[in-house]
Write a protein that holds these residues in place. Structure first.
Motif, PDB file in Angstrom:
ATOM      1  N   ILE A 138       0.841  -1.192   0.000  1.00 20.92           N
ATOM      2  CA  ILE A 138       0.000   0.000   0.000  1.00 20.92           C
ATOM      3  C   ILE A 138       0.878   1.244   0.000  1.00 20.92           C
ATOM      4  O   ILE A 138       1.829   1.350   0.783  1.00 20.92           O
ATOM      5  N   VAL A 187       0.999   5.237   0.642  1.00 24.22           N
ATOM      6  CA  VAL A 187       0.342   6.372   1.291  1.00 24.22           C
ATOM      7  C   VAL A 187       0.969   7.657   0.757  1.00 24.22           C
ATOM      8  O   VAL A 187       2.181   7.857   0.877  1.00 24.22           O
ATOM      9  N   ASP A 241       0.700  11.549   1.272  1.00 25.54           N
ATOM     10  CA  ASP A 241       0.135  12.597   2.129  1.00 25.54           C
ATOM     11  C   ASP A 241       1.283  13.445   2.662  1.00 25.54           C
ATOM     12  O   ASP A 241       2.308  12.900   3.074  1.00 25.54           O
ATOM     13  N   THR A 249       0.571  10.342   8.035  1.00 28.78           N
ATOM     14  CA  THR A 249       1.360   9.305   7.367  1.00 28.78           C
ATOM     15  C   THR A 249       1.935   8.321   8.366  1.00 28.78           C
ATOM     16  O   THR A 249       1.903   7.100   8.162  1.00 28.78           O
ATOM     17  N   LEU A 302      -0.831   6.084   9.723  1.00 24.60           N
ATOM     18  CA  LEU A 302      -1.234   5.092   8.727  1.00 24.60           C
ATOM     19  C   LEU A 302      -0.180   4.009   8.545  1.00 24.60           C
ATOM     20  O   LEU A 302      -0.515   2.825   8.397  1.00 24.60           O
ATOM     21  N   ILE A 318      -3.460   5.142  -0.971  1.00 30.44           N
ATOM     22  CA  ILE A 318      -4.217   6.073  -0.130  1.00 30.44           C
ATOM     23  C   ILE A 318      -3.692   7.461  -0.463  1.00 30.44           C
ATOM     24  O   ILE A 318      -2.515   7.753  -0.260  1.00 30.44           O
ATOM     25  N   ASP A 335      -4.005  11.678  -0.472  1.00 33.32           N
ATOM     26  CA  ASP A 335      -4.541  12.943   0.016  1.00 33.32           C
ATOM     27  C   ASP A 335      -4.805  13.856  -1.185  1.00 33.32           C
ATOM     28  O   ASP A 335      -4.194  13.699  -2.250  1.00 33.32           O
ATOM     29  N   LEU A 364      -7.927   5.196  -2.759  1.00 30.79           N
ATOM     30  CA  LEU A 364      -8.776   5.711  -1.690  1.00 30.79           C
ATOM     31  C   LEU A 364      -8.342   7.146  -1.414  1.00 30.79           C
ATOM     32  O   LEU A 364      -7.227   7.383  -0.958  1.00 30.79           O
ATOM     33  N   LEU A 396      -8.195  10.614   0.523  1.00 35.32           N
ATOM     34  CA  LEU A 396      -8.227  10.984   1.926  1.00 35.32           C
ATOM     35  C   LEU A 396      -8.104  12.499   1.999  1.00 35.32           C
ATOM     36  O   LEU A 396      -7.090  13.055   1.587  1.00 35.32           O
ATOM     37  N   LEU A 424     -11.006   3.189   7.975  1.00 31.15           N
ATOM     38  CA  LEU A 424     -10.080   3.172   6.841  1.00 31.15           C
ATOM     39  C   LEU A 424      -9.641   1.744   6.528  1.00 31.15           C
ATOM     40  O   LEU A 424      -9.609   1.341   5.358  1.00 31.15           O
ATOM     41  N   ARG A 459     -12.319  -0.118   4.664  1.00 26.81           N
ATOM     42  CA  ARG A 459     -12.419   0.289   3.256  1.00 26.81           C
ATOM     43  C   ARG A 459     -11.259  -0.286   2.443  1.00 26.81           C
ATOM     44  O   ARG A 459     -11.432  -0.681   1.290  1.00 26.81           O
ATOM     45  N   VAL A 460     -10.071  -0.324   3.044  1.00 27.55           N
ATOM     46  CA  VAL A 460      -8.914  -0.909   2.364  1.00 27.55           C
ATOM     47  C   VAL A 460      -9.186  -2.378   2.050  1.00 27.55           C
ATOM     48  O   VAL A 460      -8.945  -2.847   0.924  1.00 27.55           O
TER      49      VAL A 460
END
Length: 234
Positions: A5, A7, A9, A15, A18, A51, A53, A78, A80, A110, A113-114
């Motif tokens: 995954i 991220v 952001d 971060t 997450l 994920i 932002d 996703l 954010l 979250l 949803r993941v």
């Protein structure tokens, strides 16, 4: 193999949170501090999910998502963000995002949803691998499952990942009324806990693309029951 995954952001606190939460659940986690760095990592690492932002320096999340889809990178996204306007959610979905979570959020939501996005993406990949179903046809609609292209007559339509999956489900069940519960389960997963009107938003966006050439409506609303793919000749 553990899912990877990414991220993206610029908020270090989010971060870090997450990274810890996702790693604890067994995911491999990559991170990027801005949109440009995230876009580069997505192309290099091909994560299983991103994920993303929206409000970031260099490139915002909308532009990152748009470029991902232009590059035919189809991993789930996703979004954010702190933005909670309907127009912002629609814009994010229309650029190719698969889901949308508004800050502040609970980590448990979250993670749910993941899981749902990863499961749906895996199931879609399995379905499209069936050799007897490379293309689906209904009236003047054609869906190419290998290239993920959609046509109405000779007109090509640019569909987001979720719009494509939704049309795929309708075209796999022509003239059959699909209830809201069935559509939500098949496209978003049974543990989806996001916006309650997400299905209605997607059906409206899909209809707009299906009818933008002046064609007649082909996804009909059955009041109190759901939706059905049924053209004028059916």
């Amino acid at each position: 193999m553990r899912e990877k995954i990414l991220v993206v952001d610029d908020d270090e606190k989010i971060t870090s949170m997450l990274r810890r939460g996702l790693a604890f659940e067994g995911y491999r986690v990559l991170s990027a501090r801005n949109g440009q760095e995230g876009l580069a990592l997505a192309g290099q690492e091909h994560p299983d999910l991103i994920i993303l932002d929206i409000m970031m320096p260099v490139l915002d999340g909308w532009e990152v998502c748009r470029r991902l889809r232009e590059a035919d990178l189809r991993m789930p996204v996703l979004m954010l963000t702190a933005k909670d306007e309907v127009s912002d959610r629609v814009r994010g979905l229309d650029t190719g995002a698969d889901d949308y979570l508004v800050k502040p959020f609970a980590l448990e939501e979250l993670l749910a949803r993941v899981r749902a996005l990863l499961r749906r993406h895996k199931d879609a990949g399995t379905d499209s691998a069936e050799p007897s179903k490379h293309r689906l046809h209904y009236e003047d609609l054609t869906l190419d499952l290998d290239s993920r292209e959609a046509f109405r007559g000779e007109r090509a339509m640019e569909l987001t990942a979720k719009e494509f999956d939704l049309l795929h489900l309708f075209m796999s069940n022509p003239r059959r009324v699909l209830s809201r519960d069935v559509l939500m389960d098949k496209i978003w997963g049974i543990d989806y806990s996001g916006e309650s009107n997400v299905l209605e938003v997607y059906v409206a966006m899909l209809r707009q693309k299906l009818e933008e050439g002046g064609e007649p409506r082909i996804i009909q609303t059955v009041r109190g029951a759901g939706y059905v793919l049924k053209g004028e000749r059916a």
